[in-house]
Design an enzyme around this catalytic site. Structure first.
Site, PDB file in Angstrom:
ATOM      1  N   ASN A  82       0.986  -1.182  -0.112  1.00 29.01           N
ATOM      2  CA  ASN A  82      -0.230   0.226  -0.039  1.00 29.01           C
ATOM      3  C   ASN A  82       0.817   1.381  -0.015  1.00 29.01           C
ATOM      4  O   ASN A  82       1.486   1.268   0.763  1.00 29.01           O
ATOM      5  CB  ASN A  82      -0.434   0.007   0.887  1.00 29.01           C
ATOM      6  N   HIS A  83       0.518   1.771  -0.875  1.00 30.96           N
ATOM      7  CA  HIS A  83       1.185   3.617  -1.002  1.00 30.96           C
ATOM      8  C   HIS A  83       0.410   4.290  -0.120  1.00 30.96           C
ATOM      9  O   HIS A  83      -0.508   4.843   0.539  1.00 30.96           O
ATOM     10  CB  HIS A  83       1.410   4.133  -2.040  1.00 30.96           C
ATOM     11  N   PRO A  84       1.553   5.608   0.220  1.00 25.74           N
ATOM     12  CA  PRO A  84       1.310   6.644   1.596  1.00 25.74           C
ATOM     13  C   PRO A  84       0.349   7.403   0.692  1.00 25.74           C
ATOM     14  O   PRO A  84       0.658   8.422   0.330  1.00 25.74           O
ATOM     15  CB  PRO A  84       2.482   7.174   1.897  1.00 25.74           C
ATOM     16  N   VAL A  85      -0.556   7.209   0.060  1.00 28.47           N
ATOM     17  CA  VAL A  85      -1.973   8.153  -0.840  1.00 28.47           C
ATOM     18  C   VAL A  85      -2.221   9.053  -0.036  1.00 28.47           C
ATOM     19  O   VAL A  85      -2.655  10.505  -0.419  1.00 28.47           O
ATOM     20  CB  VAL A  85      -3.174   7.241  -1.324  1.00 28.47           C
ATOM     21  N   ALA A  90       1.885  10.030  -3.853  1.00 28.51           N
ATOM     22  CA  ALA A  90       2.150   8.597  -3.353  1.00 28.51           C
ATOM     23  C   ALA A  90       3.598   7.156  -3.838  1.00 28.51           C
ATOM     24  O   ALA A  90       3.782   6.135  -3.727  1.00 28.51           O
ATOM     25  CB  ALA A  90       1.069   7.662  -3.384  1.00 28.51           C
TER      26      ALA A  90
END
Length: 213
Positions: A82-85, A90
């Site tokens: 999971n990318h840090p949206v 991100a």
């Protein structure tokens, strides 16, 4: 452990107590149980793959615990990144900063990933190309349909499919599923499995012989 090139042995060959790996595979900081089989192109990172579970071609497993007797079809992915949206960007550069000569790494992202483990129960079948997202638990005996994206927990002995994955049906009635779970057959020894193999080929026989009263 046995380690084979991409062309051998074929799928009819016998496995053994030691994990069987097919070159090329990538395994990092992970544990493999007895009688496991990892087909070519698979990647396992920071995970546990328990006894008798097999991964077909090109499966990716990250921060996941897979129980015993798992059947993981090709191109499945468990625990994808999971990318840090919530950040302005991100992109990797905000946390894998050293790669871009921009500054120090941000370890908090990796710590967060490690805290969102996927948990796959025993005797779970995950279909071709399915994705199980971080933090999800899939119960014993569940089935995940091909191409499904599983964002929520899956109850034991339940079939889910679709994007996002939704319940399709139960494999067995609630009572029957409870009887099977109560046997905890996945904890039986290799010798007991051999002795009781015939019962696994017929549900009624299995329940009559081994389900608790």
């Amino acid at each position: 452990m046995p380690y084979f090139d991409s062309y051998g042995p074929d799928r009819s060959s016998n496995l053994g107590p030691e994990p069987t790996l097919y070159d090329p595979v990538s395994i990092t900081d992970s544990e493999l149980g007895a009688w496991t089989e990892i087909r070519r192109g698979s990647q396992i990172r920071h995970s546990v793959v328990d006894d008798y579970t097999y991964l077909m071609e090109r499966v990716q497993v990250d921060y996941t615990t897979v129980g015993k007797f798992g059947s993981i079809a090709s191109d499945a992915r468990l625990g994808p990144t999971n990318h840090p949206v919530e950040r302005p960007s991100a992109h990797h550069f905000t946390y894998r900063s050293e790669r871009y000569d921009l500054g120090e790494e941000d370890d908090s992202i990796f710590e967060r990933r490690a805290g969102q483990r996927v948990k796959i129960g025993h005797d779970v079948w995950i279909g071709h190309g399915a994705i199980v997202l971080p933090g999800v638990t899939v119960g014993n005996g569940a089935v995940v349909g091909a191409g499904a994206v599983v964002a929520d927990d899956v109850d034991p002995y339940t079939v889910v499919a679709g994007v996002p994955a939704e319940r399709v049906r139960r494999r067995f009635s609630t009572e029957t599923a409870a009887q099977i779970e109560a046997t905890e057959w996945w904890e039986w020894s290799h010798g007991m499995l051999a002795e009781r193999l015939e019962a696994f080929r017929d549900l009624e026989t299995f329940l009559n012989r081994y389900a608790p009263d």
